[in-house]
Design a protein around this motif. Structure first.
Motif, PDB file in Angstrom:
ATOM      1  N   VAL A  46      -8.988  -1.950   8.266  1.00  0.00           N
ATOM      2  CA  VAL A  46      -7.684  -1.993   8.926  1.00  0.00           C
ATOM      3  C   VAL A  46      -6.645  -2.121   7.826  1.00  0.00           C
ATOM      4  CG1 VAL A  46      -6.185  -3.172  10.563  1.00  0.00           C
ATOM      5  CG2 VAL A  46      -8.654  -3.101  10.972  1.00  0.00           C
ATOM      6  N   THR A  47      -5.672  -1.241   7.821  1.00  0.00           N
ATOM      7  CA  THR A  47      -4.670  -1.258   6.771  1.00  0.00           C
ATOM      8  C   THR A  47      -3.304  -0.918   7.329  1.00  0.00           C
ATOM      9  OG1 THR A  47      -4.202  -0.433   4.535  1.00  0.00           O
ATOM     10  CG2 THR A  47      -4.907   1.186   6.166  1.00  0.00           C
ATOM     11  N   GLU A  48      -2.309  -1.250   6.582  1.00  0.00           N
ATOM     12  CA  GLU A  48      -0.947  -0.947   7.005  1.00  0.00           C
ATOM     13  C   GLU A  48      -0.538   0.443   6.536  1.00  0.00           C
ATOM     14  OE1 GLU A  48       1.063  -5.398   7.244  1.00  0.00           O
ATOM     15  OE2 GLU A  48       1.572  -4.068   5.587  1.00  0.00           O
ATOM     16  N   MET A  49       0.288   1.063   7.316  1.00  0.00           N
ATOM     17  CA  MET A  49       0.802   2.381   6.971  1.00  0.00           C
ATOM     18  C   MET A  49       1.396   2.354   5.566  1.00  0.00           C
ATOM     19  SD  MET A  49       3.612   4.566   9.123  1.00  0.00           S
ATOM     20  CE  MET A  49       4.846   3.290   8.963  1.00  0.00           C
ATOM     21  N   GLY A  50       1.075   3.379   4.800  1.00  0.00           N
ATOM     22  CA  GLY A  50       1.594   3.481   3.451  1.00  0.00           C
ATOM     23  C   GLY A  50       0.654   2.969   2.384  1.00  0.00           C
ATOM     24  N   GLN A  51      -0.365   2.227   2.797  1.00  0.00           N
ATOM     25  CA  GLN A  51      -1.320   1.696   1.833  1.00  0.00           C
ATOM     26  C   GLN A  51      -2.356   2.748   1.458  1.00  0.00           C
ATOM     27  OE1 GLN A  51      -1.112  -1.513   0.395  1.00  0.00           O
ATOM     28  NE2 GLN A  51       0.885  -1.294   1.398  1.00  0.00           N
ATOM     29  N   GLU A  52      -2.955   2.539   0.314  1.00  0.00           N
ATOM     30  CA  GLU A  52      -4.048   3.412  -0.131  1.00  0.00           C
ATOM     31  C   GLU A  52      -5.366   2.915   0.461  1.00  0.00           C
ATOM     32  OE1 GLU A  52      -4.404   4.679  -4.354  1.00  0.00           O
ATOM     33  OE2 GLU A  52      -6.338   3.663  -4.270  1.00  0.00           O
ATOM     34  N   VAL A  53      -6.178   3.857   0.901  1.00  0.00           N
ATOM     35  CA  VAL A  53      -7.481   3.529   1.470  1.00  0.00           C
ATOM     36  C   VAL A  53      -8.545   4.309   0.725  1.00  0.00           C
ATOM     37  CG1 VAL A  53      -8.930   3.665   3.531  1.00  0.00           C
ATOM     38  CG2 VAL A  53      -6.504   3.116   3.760  1.00  0.00           C
ATOM     39  N   THR A  54      -9.625   3.640   0.354  1.00  0.00           N
ATOM     40  CA  THR A  54     -10.743   4.314  -0.306  1.00  0.00           C
ATOM     41  C   THR A  54     -12.024   4.057   0.458  1.00  0.00           C
ATOM     42  OG1 THR A  54      -9.711   4.123  -2.485  1.00  0.00           O
ATOM     43  CG2 THR A  54     -12.077   4.562  -2.423  1.00  0.00           C
ATOM     44  N   ILE A  74      -7.277   8.116   0.799  1.00  0.00           N
ATOM     45  CA  ILE A  74      -6.079   8.499   1.549  1.00  0.00           C
ATOM     46  C   ILE A  74      -4.915   7.697   0.971  1.00  0.00           C
ATOM     47  CG2 ILE A  74      -5.008   8.746   3.811  1.00  0.00           C
ATOM     48  CD1 ILE A  74      -7.807   8.387   5.050  1.00  0.00           C
ATOM     49  N   GLN A  75      -3.913   8.419   0.488  1.00  0.00           N
ATOM     50  CA  GLN A  75      -2.771   7.764  -0.133  1.00  0.00           C
ATOM     51  C   GLN A  75      -1.528   8.627   0.022  1.00  0.00           C
ATOM     52  OE1 GLN A  75      -1.786   4.985  -1.392  1.00  0.00           O
ATOM     53  NE2 GLN A  75       0.050   5.610  -2.463  1.00  0.00           N
ATOM     54  N   PRO A  76      -0.511   8.175   0.735  1.00  0.00           N
ATOM     55  CA  PRO A  76      -0.458   6.953   1.537  1.00  0.00           C
ATOM     56  C   PRO A  76      -1.055   7.174   2.928  1.00  0.00           C
ATOM     57  CG  PRO A  76       1.641   8.087   1.652  1.00  0.00           C
ATOM     58  CD  PRO A  76       0.759   8.918   0.736  1.00  0.00           C
ATOM     59  N   SER A  77      -1.603   6.149   3.503  1.00  0.00           N
ATOM     60  CA  SER A  77      -2.217   6.278   4.823  1.00  0.00           C
ATOM     61  C   SER A  77      -1.145   6.275   5.912  1.00  0.00           C
ATOM     62  CB  SER A  77      -3.209   5.135   5.054  1.00  0.00           C
ATOM     63  OG  SER A  77      -2.565   3.878   4.940  1.00  0.00           O
ATOM     64  N   GLU A  78      -1.473   6.940   7.040  1.00  0.00           N
ATOM     65  CA  GLU A  78      -0.579   7.017   8.182  1.00  0.00           C
ATOM     66  C   GLU A  78      -1.367   6.677   9.446  1.00  0.00           C
ATOM     67  OE1 GLU A  78       1.321  10.808   8.356  1.00  0.00           O
ATOM     68  OE2 GLU A  78       2.247  10.618   6.362  1.00  0.00           O
ATOM     69  N   PRO A  79      -0.692   6.221  10.502  1.00  0.00           N
ATOM     70  CA  PRO A  79      -1.405   5.864  11.738  1.00  0.00           C
ATOM     71  C   PRO A  79      -2.266   7.004  12.282  1.00  0.00           C
ATOM     72  CG  PRO A  79       0.808   4.970  11.806  1.00  0.00           C
ATOM     73  CD  PRO A  79       0.734   5.821  10.555  1.00  0.00           C
ATOM     74  N   ARG A  80      -1.852   8.245  12.123  1.00  0.00           N
ATOM     75  CA  ARG A  80      -2.633   9.376  12.639  1.00  0.00           C
ATOM     76  C   ARG A  80      -3.919   9.613  11.858  1.00  0.00           C
ATOM     77  NH1 ARG A  80      -0.303  14.561  10.042  1.00  0.00           N
ATOM     78  NH2 ARG A  80       1.087  13.762   8.427  1.00  0.00           N
ATOM     79  N   ASP A  81      -4.102   8.897  10.766  1.00  0.00           N
ATOM     80  CA  ASP A  81      -5.367   8.982  10.020  1.00  0.00           C
ATOM     81  C   ASP A  81      -6.441   8.099  10.648  1.00  0.00           C
ATOM     82  OD1 ASP A  81      -3.458   8.857   6.924  1.00  0.00           O
ATOM     83  OD2 ASP A  81      -3.973  10.581   8.191  1.00  0.00           O
ATOM     84  N   SER A  82      -6.069   7.297  11.618  1.00  0.00           N
ATOM     85  CA  SER A  82      -7.040   6.410  12.269  1.00  0.00           C
ATOM     86  C   SER A  82      -8.144   7.244  12.912  1.00  0.00           C
ATOM     87  CB  SER A  82      -6.346   5.543  13.320  1.00  0.00           C
ATOM     88  OG  SER A  82      -5.374   4.707  12.726  1.00  0.00           O
ATOM     89  N   ALA A  83      -9.373   6.960  12.540  1.00  0.00           N
ATOM     90  CA  ALA A  83     -10.523   7.739  13.001  1.00  0.00           C
ATOM     91  C   ALA A  83     -11.775   7.085  12.445  1.00  0.00           C
ATOM     92  CB  ALA A  83     -10.430   9.183  12.509  1.00  0.00           C
ATOM     93  N   THR A 120     -17.238   4.868   8.690  1.00  0.00           N
ATOM     94  CA  THR A 120     -16.209   3.865   8.445  1.00  0.00           C
ATOM     95  C   THR A 120     -15.138   4.049   9.510  1.00  0.00           C
ATOM     96  OG1 THR A 120     -16.527   3.759   6.045  1.00  0.00           O
ATOM     97  CG2 THR A 120     -14.379   3.083   6.905  1.00  0.00           C
ATOM     98  N   ARG A 121     -14.908   3.006  10.278  1.00  0.00           N
ATOM     99  CA  ARG A 121     -13.853   3.071  11.297  1.00  0.00           C
ATOM    100  C   ARG A 121     -12.556   2.624  10.653  1.00  0.00           C
ATOM    101  NH1 ARG A 121     -13.299   3.650  16.601  1.00  0.00           N
ATOM    102  NH2 ARG A 121     -15.563   3.686  16.916  1.00  0.00           N
ATOM    103  N   LEU A 122     -11.632   3.566  10.514  1.00  0.00           N
ATOM    104  CA  LEU A 122     -10.350   3.285   9.869  1.00  0.00           C
ATOM    105  C   LEU A 122      -9.264   3.143  10.921  1.00  0.00           C
ATOM    106  CD1 LEU A 122      -8.465   3.100   7.380  1.00  0.00           C
ATOM    107  CD2 LEU A 122      -8.255   5.588   7.494  1.00  0.00           C
ATOM    108  N   THR A 123      -8.526   2.056  10.819  1.00  0.00           N
ATOM    109  CA  THR A 123      -7.364   1.835  11.683  1.00  0.00           C
ATOM    110  C   THR A 123      -6.156   1.616  10.794  1.00  0.00           C
ATOM    111  OG1 THR A 123      -8.757   0.802  13.379  1.00  0.00           O
ATOM    112  CG2 THR A 123      -6.369   0.456  13.534  1.00  0.00           C
ATOM    113  N   VAL A 124      -5.160   2.460  10.968  1.00  0.00           N
ATOM    114  CA  VAL A 124      -3.924   2.330  10.196  1.00  0.00           C
ATOM    115  C   VAL A 124      -2.826   1.890  11.159  1.00  0.00           C
ATOM    116  CG1 VAL A 124      -2.280   3.457   8.657  1.00  0.00           C
ATOM    117  CG2 VAL A 124      -4.681   4.174   8.661  1.00  0.00           C
ATOM    118  N   VAL A 125      -2.257   0.733  10.875  1.00  0.00           N
ATOM    119  CA  VAL A 125      -1.251   0.180  11.797  1.00  0.00           C
ATOM    120  C   VAL A 125       0.146   0.259  11.195  1.00  0.00           C
ATOM    121  CG1 VAL A 125      -2.920  -1.327  12.875  1.00  0.00           C
ATOM    122  CG2 VAL A 125      -1.604  -2.155  10.916  1.00  0.00           C
TER     123      VAL A 125
END
Lengths: 113, 114
Positions: free
Chosen positions: B12-20, B79-88, B109-114
């Motif tokens: 779970v990450t905030e919008m704009g953060q980098e996710v690996t 994913i950099q920067p992450s966006e809510p629509r990347d949630s999947a 990996t269940r990704l949730t971008v808030v």
């Protein structure tokens, strides 16, 4: 356009009953067709793989059929169990490259007691 | 064999953060695939590697997505920067190149971008 369609979209059956899931494809040239089972929260797991020359293949209570002329496949589940509740995905490989695969949208099966 | 190993299982990450996202394929499998699964679109191929070389990345949504495979036993999807629509749910799968066996998928990996 290469496409894989599945029906029904979802299905609810009583434990112990049989059911049949359908897959229609417009993939050319056809290489092989696989059925996958995906449990909730897990990755898909291969059930069967069929090539052009195979009509029927079984894996325990799962039996897959393939009609390459009509471009249809079915997955028959016999004596369903609660553990059969999952999404079933039909995957067709196109051409000579085994990396070109087209996934169907899946059928969500719920087996209830 | 431990199968295809993905980490983390949930992110779970905030919008704009980098996710690996990370993946360890099955030893001996020389093809690796990254998929994304959503309710609306089902399973979508993002990118695949043969012998650590990216072969087809046409499924990568946009430049915010990048994938690497520095060696035969490890791959990352960033994913950099992450966006809510990347949630999947993001799946990694591996198999022997042009082998008749099906893919072996990781648990995702269940990704949730808030």
């Amino acid at each position: 356009k290469n496409q894989v369609e599945q029906s029904p979209q979802s299905l609810i059956i009583l434990e112990g009953k049989n059911c049949t899931l359908q897959c229609n494809y417009t993939v050319s040239p056809f290489s092989n067709l696989r059925w996958y089972k995906q449990d909730t929260g897990r990755g898909p797991v291969s059930l069967t793989i069929m090539t052009f020359s195979e009509n029927t293949k079984s894996n325990g209570r799962y039996t897959a059929t393939l009609d390459a002329d009509t471009k249809q496949s079915s997955l028959h589940i016999t004596a369903s169990q609660l553990s059969d509740s999952a999404s079933y995905i039909c995957v067709v490989s196109a051409g000579t490259s085994y990396d070109k695969v087209i996934f169907g949208p899946g059928t969500s099966l719920s087996v209830i007691p | 064999d431990a199968g295809v190993i993905q980490s983390p299982r949930h992110e779970v990450t905030e919008m704009g953060q980098e996710v690996t996202l990370r993946c360890k394929p099955i030893s001996g499998h020389n093809s690796l695939f990254w998929y994304r699964q959503t309710m609306m679109r089902g399973l979508e191929l993002l990118i695949y590697f043969n012998n650590n070389v990216p072969i087809d990345d046409s499924g990568m949504p946009e430049d915010r997505f990048s994938a690497k495979m520095p060696n035969a036993s490890f791959s990352t999807l960033k994913i950099q920067p992450s966006e809510p629509r990347d949630s999947a749910v993001y799946f990694c799968a591996s198999r022997v190149f042009q082998g008749m066996d099906g893919y072996t998928f990781g648990s995702g990996t269940r990704l949730t971008v808030v």
